[in-house]
Design an enzyme around this catalytic site. Sequence first.
Site, PDB file in Angstrom:
ATOM      1  N   SER A 198       6.615  -0.057   7.964  1.00 52.25           N
ATOM      2  CA  SER A 198       6.484  -1.212   7.059  1.00 52.25           C
ATOM      3  C   SER A 198       5.258  -1.110   6.163  1.00 52.25           C
ATOM      4  O   SER A 198       5.260  -1.651   5.056  1.00 52.25           O
ATOM      5  CB  SER A 198       6.424  -2.511   7.866  1.00 52.25           C
ATOM      6  OG  SER A 198       5.336  -2.482   8.778  1.00 52.25           O
ATOM      7  N   GLY A 223       9.378  -1.451  10.817  1.00 45.61           N
ATOM      8  CA  GLY A 223       9.641  -1.397  12.249  1.00 45.61           C
ATOM      9  C   GLY A 223       9.842  -0.007  12.806  1.00 45.61           C
ATOM     10  O   GLY A 223      10.076   0.151  14.008  1.00 45.61           O
ATOM     11  N   ASN A 245       3.807   1.204  15.353  1.00 49.11           N
ATOM     12  CA  ASN A 245       4.886   0.480  16.040  1.00 49.11           C
ATOM     13  C   ASN A 245       5.156   1.045  17.427  1.00 49.11           C
ATOM     14  O   ASN A 245       5.674   0.330  18.292  1.00 49.11           O
ATOM     15  CB  ASN A 245       6.164   0.477  15.194  1.00 49.11           C
ATOM     16  CG  ASN A 245       6.020  -0.409  13.978  1.00 49.11           C
ATOM     17  OD1 ASN A 245       5.459  -1.503  14.055  1.00 49.11           O
ATOM     18  ND2 ASN A 245       6.507   0.062  12.848  1.00 49.11           N
ATOM     19  N   ASP A 249       1.142 -13.036   8.428  1.00 52.31           N
ATOM     20  CA  ASP A 249       1.294 -12.494   9.784  1.00 52.31           C
ATOM     21  C   ASP A 249       0.020 -11.810  10.281  1.00 52.31           C
ATOM     22  O   ASP A 249      -0.109 -11.493  11.466  1.00 52.31           O
ATOM     23  CB  ASP A 249       2.494 -11.546   9.881  1.00 52.31           C
ATOM     24  CG  ASP A 249       2.345 -10.260   9.064  1.00 52.31           C
ATOM     25  OD1 ASP A 249       1.259  -9.972   8.524  1.00 52.31           O
ATOM     26  OD2 ASP A 249       3.354  -9.530   8.959  1.00 52.31           O
ATOM     27  N   HIS A 264       0.214  -7.170   8.023  1.00 52.24           N
ATOM     28  CA  HIS A 264       0.632  -6.398   6.847  1.00 52.24           C
ATOM     29  C   HIS A 264      -0.217  -6.760   5.644  1.00 52.24           C
ATOM     30  O   HIS A 264      -0.436  -7.941   5.370  1.00 52.24           O
ATOM     31  CB  HIS A 264       2.115  -6.663   6.541  1.00 52.24           C
ATOM     32  CG  HIS A 264       3.023  -6.198   7.624  1.00 52.24           C
ATOM     33  ND1 HIS A 264       3.443  -7.029   8.640  1.00 52.24           N
ATOM     34  CD2 HIS A 264       3.573  -4.984   7.857  1.00 52.24           C
ATOM     35  CE1 HIS A 264       4.226  -6.337   9.455  1.00 52.24           C
ATOM     36  NE2 HIS A 264       4.316  -5.095   9.004  1.00 52.24           N
TER      37      HIS A 264
END
Length: 187
Positions: free
Chosen positions: A13, A52, A80, A163, A166
């Site tokens: 991502s 992801g 991840n 979040d 990111h």
Amino acid sequence: MNEIKNILFFGDSLTAGYGLADAENQSFPALIQQKVNVAGLNYKVLNAGVSGDTSAGGLNRLGYWLNRPVDVFILELGINDIIRGVPPATTLTNLQKIIDQVKAKYPQIKLALMGMELPVFIPGAFAKEFRSIYRKLADSNQMAFVPFFLEGVAGIAHLNLRDGLHPSAEGYKIIADKVWPVISKLI
């Protein structure tokens, strides 16, 4: 006229530009393409980021991207894996397999690795082992290396999406400015 060469950004991502209003123009690879254009270089950026994605997922989809000419390969994967509890040794093995396949297909390719860090408040051997895999990979494969891809952006609220994980468009500008000198030496 010289033929256009390809720079493949292969990641998760953080490469894809997750959550950006205009990832096609605001993502890390897009910003590098803008820098390439300003410098008048004959390179096209390919964004192979998948939100992801893990090192195993990247290994599984690599063949698709290697079916086109690639001159510079930028690898940004692994964070991840940690989120999913994958042992760092497995991540290291998967990332090495990706690098091996890229080098086997394109022996003259130029490589760069975007390293990841875990917050220092995560203790123990697991975190320490994860922190070391990127340096090991970069050294053993003679790759250009950015020790911490999110340096100067991680943990700074206004440079990240809500979040907190990111980067925002502003955060990616900082990352691109920091990473461009490493990439520019490869092209």
